[in-house]
Design a protein around this motif. Structure first.
Motif, PDB file in Angstrom:
ATOM      1  N   PHE A 426      15.880 -40.251 -25.631  1.00  0.00           N
ATOM      2  CA  PHE A 426      15.940 -39.382 -26.806  1.00  0.00           C
ATOM      3  C   PHE A 426      17.365 -39.371 -27.374  1.00  0.00           C
ATOM      4  N   PRO A 427      17.809 -40.471 -27.985  1.00  0.00           N
ATOM      5  CA  PRO A 427      19.185 -40.503 -28.508  1.00  0.00           C
ATOM      6  C   PRO A 427      19.414 -39.506 -29.639  1.00  0.00           C
ATOM      7  N   ASP A 428      18.328 -39.106 -30.321  1.00  0.00           N
ATOM      8  CA  ASP A 428      18.448 -38.191 -31.455  1.00  0.00           C
ATOM      9  C   ASP A 428      18.109 -36.749 -31.085  1.00  0.00           C
ATOM     10  N   TYR A 429      18.022 -36.453 -29.780  1.00  0.00           N
ATOM     11  CA  TYR A 429      17.678 -35.089 -29.357  1.00  0.00           C
ATOM     12  C   TYR A 429      18.782 -34.139 -29.817  1.00  0.00           C
ATOM     13  N   PRO A 430      18.421 -32.969 -30.351  1.00  0.00           N
ATOM     14  CA  PRO A 430      19.441 -32.066 -30.901  1.00  0.00           C
ATOM     15  C   PRO A 430      20.446 -31.607 -29.840  1.00  0.00           C
ATOM     16  N   VAL A 431      21.683 -31.453 -30.264  1.00  0.00           N
ATOM     17  CA  VAL A 431      22.688 -30.809 -29.411  1.00  0.00           C
ATOM     18  C   VAL A 431      22.448 -29.312 -29.496  1.00  0.00           C
ATOM     19  N   ARG A 432      22.070 -28.706 -28.391  1.00  0.00           N
ATOM     20  CA  ARG A 432      21.744 -27.277 -28.385  1.00  0.00           C
ATOM     21  C   ARG A 432      22.953 -26.418 -28.049  1.00  0.00           C
ATOM     22  N   VAL A 433      23.822 -26.956 -27.180  1.00  0.00           N
ATOM     23  CA  VAL A 433      24.905 -26.153 -26.607  1.00  0.00           C
ATOM     24  C   VAL A 433      26.186 -26.973 -26.573  1.00  0.00           C
ATOM     25  N   ARG A 434      27.273 -26.290 -26.821  1.00  0.00           N
ATOM     26  CA  ARG A 434      28.592 -26.909 -26.644  1.00  0.00           C
ATOM     27  C   ARG A 434      29.331 -26.120 -25.564  1.00  0.00           C
ATOM     28  N   ILE A 435      29.791 -26.838 -24.535  1.00  0.00           N
ATOM     29  CA  ILE A 435      30.483 -26.188 -23.415  1.00  0.00           C
ATOM     30  C   ILE A 435      31.975 -26.216 -23.688  1.00  0.00           C
ATOM     31  N   GLN A 436      32.607 -25.060 -23.628  1.00  0.00           N
ATOM     32  CA  GLN A 436      34.043 -24.970 -23.859  1.00  0.00           C
ATOM     33  C   GLN A 436      34.650 -23.942 -22.916  1.00  0.00           C
ATOM     34  N   LYS A 437      35.950 -23.977 -22.791  1.00  0.00           N
ATOM     35  CA  LYS A 437      36.615 -23.123 -21.810  1.00  0.00           C
ATOM     36  C   LYS A 437      36.929 -21.753 -22.392  1.00  0.00           C
ATOM     37  N   ALA A 438      36.936 -20.745 -21.507  1.00  0.00           N
ATOM     38  CA  ALA A 438      37.327 -19.386 -21.864  1.00  0.00           C
ATOM     39  C   ALA A 438      38.153 -18.814 -20.729  1.00  0.00           C
ATOM     40  N   ASP A 439      38.869 -17.730 -21.011  1.00  0.00           N
ATOM     41  CA  ASP A 439      39.771 -17.159 -20.006  1.00  0.00           C
ATOM     42  C   ASP A 439      39.059 -16.317 -18.964  1.00  0.00           C
ATOM     43  N   GLY A 440      37.866 -15.827 -19.287  1.00  0.00           N
ATOM     44  CA  GLY A 440      37.169 -14.973 -18.339  1.00  0.00           C
ATOM     45  C   GLY A 440      35.851 -14.497 -18.906  1.00  0.00           C
ATOM     46  N   PRO A 441      35.173 -13.576 -18.226  1.00  0.00           N
ATOM     47  CA  PRO A 441      33.895 -13.048 -18.712  1.00  0.00           C
ATOM     48  C   PRO A 441      34.076 -12.322 -20.040  1.00  0.00           C
ATOM     49  N   PRO A 442      32.999 -12.080 -20.760  1.00  0.00           N
ATOM     50  CA  PRO A 442      33.108 -11.411 -22.065  1.00  0.00           C
ATOM     51  C   PRO A 442      33.630  -9.984 -21.915  1.00  0.00           C
ATOM     52  N   THR A 443      34.354  -9.549 -22.924  1.00  0.00           N
ATOM     53  CA  THR A 443      34.851  -8.168 -22.953  1.00  0.00           C
ATOM     54  C   THR A 443      34.331  -7.409 -24.166  1.00  0.00           C
ATOM     55  N   LYS A 444      33.917  -8.145 -25.220  1.00  0.00           N
ATOM     56  CA  LYS A 444      33.392  -7.504 -26.426  1.00  0.00           C
ATOM     57  C   LYS A 444      31.879  -7.310 -26.294  1.00  0.00           C
ATOM     58  N   PRO A 445      31.335  -6.308 -26.972  1.00  0.00           N
ATOM     59  CA  PRO A 445      29.881  -6.070 -26.894  1.00  0.00           C
ATOM     60  C   PRO A 445      29.089  -7.275 -27.397  1.00  0.00           C
ATOM     61  N   ALA A 446      27.948  -7.482 -26.805  1.00  0.00           N
ATOM     62  CA  ALA A 446      27.089  -8.599 -27.203  1.00  0.00           C
ATOM     63  C   ALA A 446      26.437  -8.310 -28.546  1.00  0.00           C
ATOM     64  N   ARG A 447      26.397  -9.322 -29.412  1.00  0.00           N
ATOM     65  CA  ARG A 447      25.684  -9.207 -30.682  1.00  0.00           C
ATOM     66  C   ARG A 447      24.253  -9.734 -30.565  1.00  0.00           C
ATOM     67  N   ARG A 448      24.031 -10.617 -29.586  1.00  0.00           N
ATOM     68  CA  ARG A 448      22.698 -11.148 -29.276  1.00  0.00           C
ATOM     69  C   ARG A 448      22.575 -11.234 -27.758  1.00  0.00           C
ATOM     70  N   ALA A 449      21.498 -11.827 -27.291  1.00  0.00           N
ATOM     71  CA  ALA A 449      21.316 -11.928 -25.841  1.00  0.00           C
ATOM     72  C   ALA A 449      22.336 -12.884 -25.249  1.00  0.00           C
TER      73      ALA A 449
END
Length: 746
Positions: A426-449
């Motif tokens: 499936f070379p044309d399968y959609p890119v669903r997610v991009r993995i990138q680095k962060a400093d730690g767990p979230p601190t701001k309230p979630a806007r979605r799940a």
């Protein structure tokens, strides 16, 4: 019974199967045992105390069976082991064949030494008129007289000297043992083998036809289904059965129904072209996945007219069918534990520890499992890397004995050599997610799940509490909760994600195949394949444009969970990138798996391979002992193996958290009070799934900081009563223990 074992056996084992079926209870014909059968329970107890080993029947029957096997030109050692251990677990031959000059044995009074007692039993059997009549009817009188003249000690001598014939002898032994114990249990319970049912060949295709065709992934699901279906219908049958196959497809591409359809089509072709009717065994790593997929299979097949009894979910939480046509608990349990259904949905543990194990309960189904079936291992990447050499050997042997195995995953490990791939690229399968680095767990309230996955329970509780203190709507999922609460939590979340603003904090329990779809995610540094699996829970249906999975620093010592090699590989890989798409990450997995297998120590797997080849089933109770767990992994016995290795010492705790738990507790107390051991055993077996549903197993060190009381006086199983819940169990996060433990234990 012998006819049953012989009828189930493959051609090369039929004569041996008939022999063990006829001989396994022969020494019940001694006058002592016949008297024992006529006594009351109280009288039987007195006789056991008086006669001791003279009432044993399995071991002396095994000596004669081995003697006769040798005369018939059969391999005597598998016959001996199967008969000798048919009421217990398999053991290594040397544990059953002590040297008569062993100093330990010589300390026993001469009349009570093993070979003296065996000789006494043999003479008594030969002199008893009913026993002689039985031997004559079987055509065994002359062979038995020759055996009596030689004596068990001489038979033991050449059994000790007989070399174990490598891997071939391993499979011959475990298969013969399985044939004997399964036939014996069917006859003892007066249960006939289950009837076979036809399966609707187009059931999965019909299910797919009526599914809504919406979303960006719908065309890819159709392509996968059609491509796999085409191969099932058109490839030469010899390419598909017996065979090693793989299905490698991205998350969300519809593997489950494509696999079911493939198995149904292959089974139909085998019925039409070869007269075979293979069972379909579908295995997954986690219980919640089994229930999820079992429901899909059950709905799909029953909608096509397949009886509910043809489909079985088999795991430690599975209940016996209440609507089953079978009448007794024993019959229902035997049906489940013997895998007599047409479609069995089960765990990796059941599959691997049936192929490589010694337990009577597990091996009972082995002969049926090996008898020309289709095995699907879904989420195969969840199999532990350190066991790959052993699992590779087991799967190769499974195929060689006339079966098909399909490994299915988005991240395919190298477990099958020369396997045929079923899925298109499936070379044309959609890119669903991009993995990138962060400093730690979230601190701001979630806007979605939002999903946050960290490596350990203590770290997950820290993150959960921090978000809750900040006013976040937060949910929690880990093995610190009872299975009952975990299943309920998953169902609750399915109704909320992905659009509801909330955060789920979890341990890696959510990674393998869980059908939840979050809008964004955070994953503590972990193995590459684990990160890919979490990415599979983000934007799962690709209904939205590319979402983010943030990789956060490891605050809970990944090496303690995954081992130093996996943790180092992950740090090394992710140190070289700042961001990467999910599809790009999946493409790198081939090189990752190759490097991983080069680095992992093959010592333990090598020890288990050596145990398989040398017939080292179990030496417990023998001076040489089982050396697993020491610094010499090559001392491993088969009985030491567990697919899920847990270095942490744990203790089970039953949580009386609702009325059903209270009922289960009362039933357990009543079952333990039963005086009839058979009735007690049946009652406890029936209760096992309900007990497991309310049981957690925290680390012993945690429990020591807040220990509940014993369960009915047992120190190895604890109990939290309903009126004690506030002190020991939080329905949101599970077992409560001292704060100081959170930084020390997994």
């Amino acid at each position: 019974m012998a006819a049953l074992a012989e009828g189930w056996a493959p051609p090369e084992l039929r004569e041996s199967a008939r022999l063990v079926g006829l001989a396994h209870d022969l020494y019940k014909a001694t006058p002592w045992f016949q008297r024992y059968l006529r006594e009351s329970p109280e009288g039987q107890g007195k006789l056991r105390a008086k006669l001791g080993p003279r009432l044993h029947h399995a071991l002396p029957s095994a000596f004669f069976a081995a003697f006769l096997a040798r005369e018939l030109g059969l391999d005597p050692l598998p016959v001996f082991l199967a008969v000798a251990r048919h009421h217990g677990h398999l053991k290594t031959a040397e544990t059953l064949l002590p040297d008569p000059y062993d100093p330990v044995l010589l300390k026993t009074p001469p009349s009570e030494r093993l070979y003296a007692v065996l000789g006494e039993q043999t003479t008594a059997l030969l002199e008893a008129k009913p026993a002689r009549s039985l031997l004559e009817a079987l055509g065994w009188l002359e062979p038995f007289e020759r055996f009596a003249r030689k004596g068990p000690e001489q038979v033991a001598s050449w059994l000790r000297a007989a070399p174990f014939q490598g891997e071939r002898a391993y499979w011959q032994t475990v298969r013969l043992f399985s044939l004997l114990i399964d036939a014996d249990k069917h006859r003892a319970a007066k249960v006939e083998p289950a009837r076979r049912y036809p399966l609707a060949v187009n059931a999965a295709a019909e299910k797919v036809r009526v599914l809504p065709k919406k979303g960006r992934l719908a065309p890819f699901r159709d392509r996968l289904f059609e491509a796999v279906n085409r191969k099932a219908e058109t490839l030469p049958l010899e390419n598909l059965f017996p065979a090693a196959l793989t299905l490698t497809a991205p998350t969300g591409s519809g593997k489950t129904l494509a696999l079911l359809n493939f198995a149904l089509k292959l089974r139909s072709r085998l019925e039409q072209e070869k007269g075979l009717r293979p069972r379909i065994v579908y295995a997954l790593p986690l219980v919640n996945l089994i229930e999820q997929n079992f429901q899909v299979f059950s709905d799909t097949l029953t909608a096509a007219g397949v009886p509910r009894q043809a489909i079985l979910a088999h795991h430690h939480l599975a209940r016996i069918l209440e609507d089953d046509e079978r009448t007794s608990v024993e019959e229902k349990l035997l049906f489940a534990e013997s895998w007599e259904a047409e479609v069995i949905v089960t765990t990796f543990v059941q599959v691997v520890e049936t192929l490589y194990g010694t337990q009577n309960r597990m091996l009972k189904k082995l002969h049926r499992f090996l008898s020309g079936n289709i095995l699907i291992l879904d989420e195969a990447q969840a199999l532990p890397a350190e066991d790959w050499p052993l699992i590779r050997r087991l799967l190769k042997a499974f195929v060689a004995q006339g079966n098909t195995v399909v490994l299915a995953t988005a991240t395919q490990p190298r477990l099958l050599e020369g396997a045929l791939e079923l899925a298109p690229r499936f070379p044309d399968y959609p890119v669903r997610v991009r993995i990138q680095k962060a400093d730690g767990p979230p601190t701001k309230p979630a806007r979605r799940a939002r999903l946050v996955v960290v490596n350990t329970i203590p770290r997950s509780l820290e993150v959960y509490q921090a978000l809750k203190d900040a006013g976040e709507r937060v949910y929690y999922l880990s093995t610190n909760l009872t299975p009952r609460d975990r299943l309920a939590r998953i169902q609750e979340l399915k109704a909320l994600v992905p659009q509801t603003p909330l955060t789920l904090v979890a341990t890696p329990i959510v990674e393998a195949g869980l059908d939840l779809d979050f809008a964004e995610g955070y994953r503590e540094l972990g193995p590459l394949d684990a990160v890919v699996q979490v990415a599979g829970r983000i934007n799962r249906s690709a209904a939205r444009e590319t979402e983010a999975l943030f990789l956060i620093p490891d605050e809970s010592r990944a090496s303690r969970v995954y081992g130093k090699i996996l943790a180092h590989l992950a740090r090394d890989f992710f140190s070289r990138i700042e961001a990467v798409a999910d599809r790009e990450l999946e493409e790198k997995l081939g090189d990752y798996y190759a490097e991983l297998e080069e680095r992992i120590s093959a010592a333990t797997a090598g020890g288990h391979l050596e145990a398989l080849e040398k017939g080292r089933f179990c030496r417990r109770g023998y001076p040489a002992g089982c050396d697993c767990g020491s610094h010499n992994p090559r001392g491993c016995d088969v009985c030491c193996y567990r697919l899920i290795q847990d270095p942490v010492r744990r203790i089970p705790i039953f949580i009386e958290q609702d009325e059903k738990a209270s009922e289960t507790l009362a039933e357990l107390e009543a079952a333990l009070a039963l005086s009839d051991p058979n009735a007690r055993r049946q009652a406890l077996r029936r209760l096992r799934p309900d007990l497991a549903l309310y049981t957690i197993s925290p680390a012993v060190e945690r429990v020591a900081q807040n220990p509940p009381g014993p369960l009915f006086g047992r120190e190895d199983y604890l109990l939290v009563r309903k009126d004690e819940l506030d002190a020991y169990y939080d329905p949101e996060t599970g077992f409560l223990w001292g704060k100081e433990a959170t930084s020390q234990f997994l």
